[in-house]
Design a protein around this motif. Structure first.
Motif, PDB file in Angstrom:
ATOM      1  N   SER A  81       0.834  -1.200   0.000  1.00 27.86           N
ATOM      2  CA  SER A  81       0.000   0.000   0.000  1.00 27.86           C
ATOM      3  C   SER A  81       0.866   1.246   0.000  1.00 27.86           C
ATOM      4  O   SER A  81       1.816   1.343   0.786  1.00 27.86           O
TER       5      SER A  81
ATOM      6  N   ASN B 158      -2.191  -3.379   2.429  1.00 33.67           N
ATOM      7  CA  ASN B 158      -1.869  -4.528   1.588  1.00 33.67           C
ATOM      8  C   ASN B 158      -0.390  -4.808   1.734  1.00 33.67           C
ATOM      9  O   ASN B 158       0.431  -3.897   1.677  1.00 33.67           O
TER      10      ASN B 158
ATOM     11  N   ARG C 121      -4.542  -8.532   2.338  1.00 40.14           N
ATOM     12  CA  ARG C 121      -4.987  -7.216   2.794  1.00 40.14           C
ATOM     13  C   ARG C 121      -5.540  -7.292   4.209  1.00 40.14           C
ATOM     14  O   ARG C 121      -6.379  -8.134   4.525  1.00 40.14           O
TER      15      ARG C 121
END
Length: 124
Positions: A35, A45, A98
């Motif tokens: 992320s 993530n 995630r």
């Protein structure tokens, strides 16, 4: 009047959890954060090197933690399109999962999740 204030108050606890998870998970060998730093704080993530995302998902589920792998209607054997777009790395995309947090997520839950990922990373 700030129309976004309630959203910001809602996101603040999520941002604290996200920052803690980023800081602690990157200390674990093989963990890569996917992320971007400016992503919404409710989701993080990441990839665990050497384990497909669905394998990590199953191992975390056995330890009492629910995480997501890819989006709905995608195969366990296809890489995440979103992670592919960010990293341009097929293996990393296949290893991705995630974490979702909410304002109700506690620091203790985050600590437990970090410990669970650490244990899984050592079991490779």
């Amino acid at each position: 009047e700030n129309l976004y204030a309630p959203q910001n108050q809602w996101q603040q606890p999520c941002a604290k959890c996200n920052a803690y998870l980023r800081q602690e998970l990157t200390k674990i060998a093989g963990v890569k954060i996917n992320s971007p730093a400016a992503a919404v704080p409710q989701f993080l993530n990441l990839s665990l090197s050497g384990r497909k995302g669905f394998q990590t998902q199953k191992a975390l589920d056995e330890k009492g933690y629910c995480v997501s792998v890819k989006s709905a209607c995608t195969s366990d054997y296809l890489p995440s399109h979103a992670v592919m777009a960010i990293t341009r790395d097929r293996r990393r995309a296949l290893e991705s999962f995630r974490i979702s947090v909410s304002p109700l997520t506690t620091l203790e839950q985050c600590e437990g999740l970090v410990q669970a990922v650490r244990e899984i990373s050592e079991d490779k």
